[in-house]
Design an enzyme around this catalytic site. Structure first.
Site, short mmCIF file in Angstrom:
data_model
loop_
_atom_site.label_atom_id
_atom_site.label_comp_id
_atom_site.label_asym_id
_atom_site.label_seq_id
_atom_site.Cartn_x
_atom_site.Cartn_y
_atom_site.Cartn_z
N LYS A 78 0.85 -1.19 0.00
CA LYS A 78 0.00 0.00 0.00
C LYS A 78 0.88 1.24 0.00
O LYS A 78 1.95 1.24 0.62
CB LYS A 78 -0.88 0.02 1.26
CG LYS A 78 -2.19 0.74 1.06
CD LYS A 78 -3.21 -0.10 0.33
CE LYS A 78 -4.54 0.59 0.19
NZ LYS A 78 -5.56 -0.27 -0.40
N GLY A 174 -22.32 5.37 3.28
CA GLY A 174 -21.41 5.84 2.23
C GLY A 174 -21.89 5.47 0.85
O GLY A 174 -21.86 4.31 0.45
N GLY A 176 -20.62 6.39 -2.10
CA GLY A 176 -19.58 6.86 -3.02
C GLY A 176 -19.50 5.96 -4.24
O GLY A 176 -20.51 5.42 -4.69
N VAL A 178 -18.30 2.89 -4.71
CA VAL A 178 -18.78 1.52 -4.51
C VAL A 178 -20.22 1.53 -4.01
O VAL A 178 -21.08 0.80 -4.52
CB VAL A 178 -17.89 0.76 -3.50
CG1 VAL A 178 -18.42 -0.65 -3.28
CG2 VAL A 178 -16.44 0.70 -3.98
N TYR A 180 -22.69 3.55 -4.31
CA TYR A 180 -23.73 3.90 -5.28
C TYR A 180 -24.00 2.72 -6.24
O TYR A 180 -25.15 2.34 -6.50
CB TYR A 180 -23.35 5.16 -6.08
CG TYR A 180 -24.46 5.63 -6.99
CD1 TYR A 180 -25.47 6.45 -6.51
CD2 TYR A 180 -24.53 5.20 -8.32
CE1 TYR A 180 -26.52 6.85 -7.33
CE2 TYR A 180 -25.57 5.59 -9.15
CZ TYR A 180 -26.56 6.43 -8.65
OH TYR A 180 -27.61 6.82 -9.46
P1 NAD Z 1 -15.59 6.95 -2.03
O1 NAD Z 1 -14.67 7.97 -1.43
O2 NAD Z 1 -16.00 7.11 -3.45
O3 NAD Z 1 -16.95 6.88 -1.17
C1 NAD Z 1 -16.97 6.85 0.22
C2 NAD Z 1 -18.23 7.62 0.64
O4 NAD Z 1 -18.42 7.41 2.03
C3 NAD Z 1 -18.12 9.12 0.42
O5 NAD Z 1 -19.24 9.55 -0.33
C4 NAD Z 1 -18.10 9.71 1.82
O6 NAD Z 1 -18.74 10.96 1.90
C5 NAD Z 1 -18.86 8.63 2.59
N1 NAD Z 1 -18.57 8.58 4.03
C6 NAD Z 1 -17.36 8.58 4.64
N2 NAD Z 1 -17.52 8.50 5.97
C7 NAD Z 1 -18.86 8.43 6.19
C8 NAD Z 1 -19.66 8.34 7.37
N3 NAD Z 1 -19.12 8.30 8.58
N4 NAD Z 1 -21.01 8.31 7.22
C9 NAD Z 1 -21.56 8.34 6.01
N5 NAD Z 1 -20.87 8.45 4.85
C10 NAD Z 1 -19.53 8.49 4.96
O7 NAD Z 1 -14.90 5.55 -1.74
P2 NAD Z 1 -15.21 4.18 -2.47
O8 NAD Z 1 -14.24 3.99 -3.57
O9 NAD Z 1 -16.66 4.05 -2.72
O10 NAD Z 1 -14.77 3.13 -1.34
C11 NAD Z 1 -15.59 2.94 -0.19
C12 NAD Z 1 -14.87 2.03 0.80
O11 NAD Z 1 -14.61 0.77 0.18
C13 NAD Z 1 -13.51 2.56 1.27
O12 NAD Z 1 -13.30 2.15 2.61
C14 NAD Z 1 -12.53 1.84 0.37
O13 NAD Z 1 -11.25 1.71 0.99
C15 NAD Z 1 -13.21 0.49 0.23
N6 NAD Z 1 -12.85 -0.21 -1.00
C16 NAD Z 1 -13.05 0.39 -2.20
C17 NAD Z 1 -12.71 -0.30 -3.36
C18 NAD Z 1 -12.93 0.30 -4.73
O14 NAD Z 1 -12.84 -0.42 -5.72
N7 NAD Z 1 -13.24 1.59 -4.82
C19 NAD Z 1 -12.18 -1.59 -3.27
C20 NAD Z 1 -12.03 -2.20 -2.03
C21 NAD Z 1 -12.36 -1.49 -0.89
#
Ligand code: NAD
Length: 340
Positions: A78, A174, A176, A178, A180
């Site tokens: 990482k 959340g 975001g 994922v 959505y």
């Molecule tokens: P992202 O930043 O697009 O979305 C995260 C969302 O969570 C944001 O909209 C943020 O405003 C919201 N959020 C954060 N804290 C919050 C809280 N306390 N209450 C409510 N909403 C909150 O991130 P992502 O890419 O969708 O990833 C989401 C999670 O999944 C992260 O922990 C990431 O490490 C994990 N993850 C993502 C992927 C990927 O492919 N994107 C893969 C494996 C793991």
């Protein structure tokens, strides 16, 4: 730092400071036994350097476990870039980071993570080929969501006796990248969605698109539901929050959901089934790894379908051994790593 490296069994740590671009970054390589270390690059503001180091080490270990349980020929790593208050040129900073990755001769391959985008990966790609999730390669989030969706069905089957999600109350923290994409699939499967996000615009969109019910961020974890789906940041499950949960299971995308390993026992004691995060959210890693190897979408999709199978196996062992699925998954990953 050395004590933490030793207890987490991290192989190497690499640091860079580039005053010209403002780059201050580190890369933790947890394991390279199975292949080069693959893992995302975070670009967020840290309170201090120690928090950044701890984050990188914990996440790198998580990536090793994720890769070995997903059957991928990669180790775990990482990168963390400490986001400065001001940066003269974001592109120059990421290009400098690309040169740093290149200096590691392929021992680490990067990808998007919190705070980074495919456009940042494009800047990195100008100086190294050891990068995935560029604009051309695509964002892995929808594949992560696909894997989590399959994992939620597996979890529903194990805890509620059916993988039919119709009418189930599913609370997503959340909405975001994922969250959505997942909400879209859960809505299509007939689930009733309860959603929270720090960004009210995202909640509004989920209400309009999926008929989701908005829940205040501070109330989501204690909202009665069938399955809680954490898709925000990590470490949300601690002694206090677990005591407040009113769900039958937790199954979501966020990395490092447990604030410490003992939290898994508290979930178990409360009868809440926990889908280990690095098992259920491995779809994104599977996508970037196989895409980097030049595999076709159908091969990637076939590999994604193994997430549910692996999770079923973990749940079955957990039930037979009367242990938390989190401990079962850790033990399995450690066994596979030490056997390699
Ligand atoms: P992202 O930043 O697009 O979305 C995260 C969302 O969570 C944001 O909209 C943020 O405003 C919201 N959020 C954060 N804290 C919050 C809280 N306390 N209450 C409510 N909403 C909150 O991130 P992502 O890419 O969708 O990833 C989401 C999670 O999944 C992260 O922990 C990431 O490490 C994990 N993850 C993502 C992927 C990927 O492919 N994107 C893969 C494996 C793991």
């Amino acid at each position: 730092m050395f004590a933490l490296m030793q207890s987490s069994q991290v192989e190497t740590m690499h640091f860079i400071v580039d005053p010209d671009t403002g780059l201050k970054a580190l890369i933790a390589i947890h394991s390279s036994q199975m292949g080069p270390a693959l893992g995302g690059c975070r670009y967020i503001a840290y309170g201090d350097e120690e928090s950044a180091i701890q984050d990188a080490i914990r996440l790198a270990q998580n990536m090793s476990y994720k890769a070995v349980l997903a059957g991928l020929p990669y180790g775990g790593g990482k990168a963390v870039i400490m986001r400065p208050a001001h940066v003269p040129s974001r592109a120059a900073l990421f290009e400098s980071f690309g040169r740093f990755i290149e200096s590691l001769d392929g021992r680490y391959i990067t990808a998007v993570d919190s705070g980074t985008s495919s456009a940042d990966m494009d800047c990195i790609a100008q100086h190294t080929q050891h990068v995935t999730s560029t604009t051309e390669a695509g964002d892995p989030s929808s594949h992560t969501a696909m894997g989590v969706f399959a994992g939620i069905r597996t979890t529903a089957m194990a805890r509620l006796g059916s993988d039919n999600l119709e009418g189930l109350r599913i609370a997503i923290q959340g909405i975001g990248h994922v969250g959505y994409a997942l909400a879209e699939q859960l809505h299509a499967a007939g689930a009733e969605l309860l959603v929270s996000d720090l960004d009210s615009g995202k909640v509004q969109l989920a209400m309009e698109q999926f008929g989701a019910h908005p829940i205040a961020s501070e109330a989501l974890l204690s909202t009665p539901c069938d399955i809680l789906v954490p898709c925000g940041l990590g470490a949300i499950l601690n002694s206090k929050s677990v005591a407040q949960l009113r769900c039958a299971a937790v199954a979501g995308a966020a990395n490092n959901q447990l604030s410490c390993p003992e939290i898994a026992d508290q979930l178990e004691a409360r009868g809440i089934l926990y889908a280990p995060d690095y098992v259920i959210n491995s779809g994104g890693l599977i996508y970037v790894a196989l895409q980097h190897q030049g595999e076709t979408l159908s091969t990637i999709t076939a590999h994604l379908s193994r997430i549910g199978v692996r999770l079923t196996e973990v749940f079955a062992h957990a039930q037979a051994e009367k242990r938390s699925p989190a401990h079962v998954a850790d033990a399995l990953a450690e066994r596979l790593l030490s056997a390699s």
